[in-house]
Design a protein around this motif. Structure first.
Motif, short mmCIF file in Angstrom:
data_model
loop_
_atom_site.label_atom_id
_atom_site.label_comp_id
_atom_site.label_asym_id
_atom_site.label_seq_id
_atom_site.Cartn_x
_atom_site.Cartn_y
_atom_site.Cartn_z
N GLY A 146 0.63 -1.46 0.05
CA GLY A 146 0.19 0.06 0.33
C GLY A 146 0.84 1.26 -0.23
O GLY A 146 0.44 2.37 0.81
N GLN A 147 2.11 0.99 -0.46
CA GLN A 147 2.93 2.03 -0.33
C GLN A 147 2.39 3.14 -1.43
O GLN A 147 2.04 2.46 -3.09
CB GLN A 147 4.00 1.92 -0.82
CG GLN A 147 5.20 1.20 1.03
CD GLN A 147 5.24 2.11 2.34
OE1 GLN A 147 5.22 3.26 2.19
NE2 GLN A 147 3.81 1.46 2.90
N PRO A 148 2.78 4.82 -1.90
CA PRO A 148 2.87 5.67 -3.05
C PRO A 148 3.48 4.89 -4.06
O PRO A 148 5.09 4.54 -3.77
CB PRO A 148 2.89 6.52 -2.68
CG PRO A 148 3.30 6.69 -1.24
CD PRO A 148 3.34 4.84 -0.72
N PHE A 149 3.13 4.96 -5.26
CA PHE A 149 3.94 4.67 -6.57
C PHE A 149 5.04 5.47 -6.24
O PHE A 149 5.00 7.14 -5.87
CB PHE A 149 3.12 5.40 -7.55
CG PHE A 149 3.84 4.93 -9.22
CD1 PHE A 149 3.63 3.48 -9.77
CD2 PHE A 149 4.80 5.61 -9.76
CE1 PHE A 149 4.06 3.40 -10.83
CE2 PHE A 149 5.42 5.28 -11.05
CZ PHE A 149 5.43 4.47 -11.53
N ASN A 150 6.53 5.52 -6.36
CA ASN A 150 7.75 5.55 -6.50
C ASN A 150 8.57 5.06 -7.04
O ASN A 150 9.42 4.00 -5.72
CB ASN A 150 7.88 5.39 -4.32
CG ASN A 150 9.26 6.83 -4.31
OD1 ASN A 150 9.75 7.77 -5.28
ND2 ASN A 150 9.77 6.57 -2.67
N PRO A 151 8.58 5.20 -7.79
CA PRO A 151 10.18 4.49 -8.28
C PRO A 151 11.55 4.35 -7.76
O PRO A 151 12.14 5.78 -7.40
CB PRO A 151 10.57 4.71 -9.54
CG PRO A 151 8.63 5.75 -10.10
CD PRO A 151 8.47 6.25 -8.54
#
Length: 72
Positions: free
Chosen positions: A18-23
């Motif tokens: 459930g973490q944010p999209f963060n490449p």
């Protein structure tokens, strides 16, 4: 240089937890955020391929932490 977690691995794990999209990815315990367009695409593929999402609300310790730290 040993690569521990690929962009694909991290994308899938971030989505699952459930973490944010963060490449990003991890090399020798160091988080790398300066990715090439190809690595960002690999992260996105890992993110999109992850079908499961961990139900953090099922864990009472997570709920307690959310109430304490976030006031939620």
């Amino acid at each position: 240089m040993k690569q521990n977690k690929t962009p694909y691995d991290r994308g899938g794990a971030d989505r699952y937890y459930g973490q944010p999209f963060n490449p990003h990815y991890v090399v020798d315990s160091v988080t790398v955020t300066d990715l090439t367009p190809e690595q960002i695409a690999e992260y996105r593929k890992g993110w999109n391929d992850e079908a499961d999402v961990k139900n953090l609300r099922a864990n009472p310790y997570v709920e307690i932490s959310r109430k304490i730290f976030l006031g939620v």
